[in-house]
Design a protein around this motif. Structure first.
Motif, PDB file in Angstrom:
ATOM      1  N   ARG A  83     -19.743  -4.280 -46.409  1.00 52.70           N
ATOM      2  CA  ARG A  83     -19.035  -3.899 -45.185  1.00 52.70           C
ATOM      3  C   ARG A  83     -19.007  -5.024 -44.157  1.00 52.70           C
ATOM      4  O   ARG A  83     -18.234  -4.951 -43.198  1.00 52.70           O
ATOM      5  CB  ARG A  83     -19.649  -2.651 -44.577  1.00 52.70           C
ATOM      6  N   MET A  99     -12.075  -8.950 -46.465  1.00 52.99           N
ATOM      7  CA  MET A  99     -11.606  -9.008 -47.840  1.00 52.99           C
ATOM      8  C   MET A  99     -10.139  -9.415 -47.886  1.00 52.99           C
ATOM      9  O   MET A  99      -9.358  -9.073 -46.989  1.00 52.99           O
ATOM     10  CB  MET A  99     -11.786  -7.656 -48.521  1.00 52.99           C
ATOM     11  N   SER A 112     -10.826  -2.308 -40.919  1.00 53.47           N
ATOM     12  CA  SER A 112      -9.611  -1.972 -41.683  1.00 53.47           C
ATOM     13  C   SER A 112      -8.320  -2.366 -40.993  1.00 53.47           C
ATOM     14  O   SER A 112      -7.272  -1.787 -41.281  1.00 53.47           O
ATOM     15  CB  SER A 112      -9.598  -0.487 -42.079  1.00 53.47           C
ATOM     16  N   SER A 164      -6.339  -1.726 -48.743  1.00 54.22           N
ATOM     17  CA  SER A 164      -7.276  -0.761 -48.162  1.00 54.22           C
ATOM     18  C   SER A 164      -8.673  -1.061 -48.693  1.00 54.22           C
ATOM     19  O   SER A 164      -8.824  -1.797 -49.671  1.00 54.22           O
ATOM     20  CB  SER A 164      -6.869   0.671 -48.507  1.00 54.22           C
ATOM     21  N   ARG A 165      -9.671  -0.488 -48.037  1.00 50.19           N
ATOM     22  CA  ARG A 165     -11.042  -0.696 -48.494  1.00 50.19           C
ATOM     23  C   ARG A 165     -11.829   0.591 -48.379  1.00 50.19           C
ATOM     24  O   ARG A 165     -11.526   1.433 -47.534  1.00 50.19           O
ATOM     25  CB  ARG A 165     -11.732  -1.806 -47.702  1.00 50.19           C
ATOM     26  N   ASP A 166     -12.816   0.731 -49.232  1.00 49.68           N
ATOM     27  CA  ASP A 166     -13.728   1.864 -49.203  1.00 49.68           C
ATOM     28  C   ASP A 166     -15.132   1.279 -49.186  1.00 49.68           C
ATOM     29  O   ASP A 166     -15.645   0.863 -50.230  1.00 49.68           O
ATOM     30  CB  ASP A 166     -13.502   2.760 -50.423  1.00 49.68           C
ATOM     31  N   ASN A 167     -15.744   1.236 -48.007  1.00 51.36           N
ATOM     32  CA  ASN A 167     -17.057   0.595 -47.901  1.00 51.36           C
ATOM     33  C   ASN A 167     -18.123   1.357 -48.677  1.00 51.36           C
ATOM     34  O   ASN A 167     -19.063   0.757 -49.205  1.00 51.36           O
ATOM     35  CB  ASN A 167     -17.455   0.472 -46.436  1.00 51.36           C
ATOM     36  N   THR A 172     -17.864   0.152 -52.035  1.00 50.76           N
ATOM     37  CA  THR A 172     -17.818  -1.328 -52.033  1.00 50.76           C
ATOM     38  C   THR A 172     -16.622  -1.830 -52.833  1.00 50.76           C
ATOM     39  O   THR A 172     -16.765  -2.658 -53.756  1.00 50.76           O
ATOM     40  CB  THR A 172     -19.136  -1.940 -52.565  1.00 50.76           C
ATOM     41  N   SER A 173     -15.471  -1.322 -52.468  1.00 50.38           N
ATOM     42  CA  SER A 173     -14.250  -1.676 -53.199  1.00 50.38           C
ATOM     43  C   SER A 173     -13.102  -1.929 -52.238  1.00 50.38           C
ATOM     44  O   SER A 173     -13.058  -1.378 -51.126  1.00 50.38           O
ATOM     45  CB  SER A 173     -13.856  -0.570 -54.169  1.00 50.38           C
ATOM     46  N   VAL A 174     -12.182  -2.756 -52.688  1.00 55.92           N
ATOM     47  CA  VAL A 174     -10.945  -2.993 -51.966  1.00 55.92           C
ATOM     48  C   VAL A 174      -9.798  -2.783 -52.932  1.00 55.92           C
ATOM     49  O   VAL A 174      -9.938  -3.033 -54.139  1.00 55.92           O
ATOM     50  CB  VAL A 174     -10.933  -4.404 -51.326  1.00 55.92           C
ATOM     51  N   TYR A 175      -8.692  -2.300 -52.404  1.00 46.58           N
ATOM     52  CA  TYR A 175      -7.564  -1.929 -53.247  1.00 46.58           C
ATOM     53  C   TYR A 175      -6.283  -2.561 -52.701  1.00 46.58           C
ATOM     54  O   TYR A 175      -6.198  -2.922 -51.530  1.00 46.58           O
ATOM     55  CB  TYR A 175      -7.396  -0.410 -53.266  1.00 46.58           C
ATOM     56  N   CYS A 231      -9.021 -11.213 -55.893  1.00 48.76           N
ATOM     57  CA  CYS A 231      -9.730 -10.600 -54.775  1.00 48.76           C
ATOM     58  C   CYS A 231     -10.719 -11.638 -54.237  1.00 48.76           C
ATOM     59  O   CYS A 231     -11.308 -12.398 -55.015  1.00 48.76           O
ATOM     60  CB  CYS A 231     -10.451  -9.364 -55.298  1.00 48.76           C
TER      61      CYS A 231
END
Length: 123
Positions: free
Chosen positions: A30, A34, A55, A70-73, A76-79, A95
């Motif tokens: 976080r 990214m 974000s 987008s990201r999901d902390n 721990t991923s980014v899309y 990435c």
């Protein structure tokens, strides 16, 4: 140290969609900005999209309205959702993670990189 693993690339017809994913290791995800870059054969690696801790998002002009980062902390991923794909989107997509306090657009602004995922758009 952070490891990044991309997935979701493939062969798609023009006008189609793909969702790229990037899974990051490490508990400090976080705190990283990214980004997604791409590199087509014979061309330099170029910034496509970036996302801050809060974000806020930034895009290459030519992909605005078609690409969504987008990201999901918690995961721990980014899309990156890619719609209305064009032949010129064909490239290896990478990435990357940055410890800067702003979203940079140069490869040197990023500290960690994934191995890349191939996106091929057929016309």
């Amino acid at each position: 140290q952070m490891q990044l693993v991309e997935s979701g690339g493939g062969l798609v017809q023009a006008g189609g969609s793909l969702r790229l994913s990037c899974a990051a290791s490490g508990r400090t995800f976080r705190s990283y900005l990214m980004g997604w870059f791409r590199q087509a054969p014979g061309k330099e690696r170029e910034f496509v999209a970036g996302i801050s801790w809060s974000s806020s998002t930034y895009y290459l002009d030519s992909v605005k309205g078609r690409f969504t980062i987008s990201r999901d902390n918690a995961k721990t991923s980014v899309y990156m959702q890619i719609n209305s794909l064009k032949a010129e989107d064909t490239a290896v997509y990478y990435c990357a993670a940055s410890r800067l306090t702003w979203v940079g657009s140069r490869p040197n602004d990023y500290d960690y990189w994934g191995q890349g995922t191939q996106v091929t758009v057929s016309s």
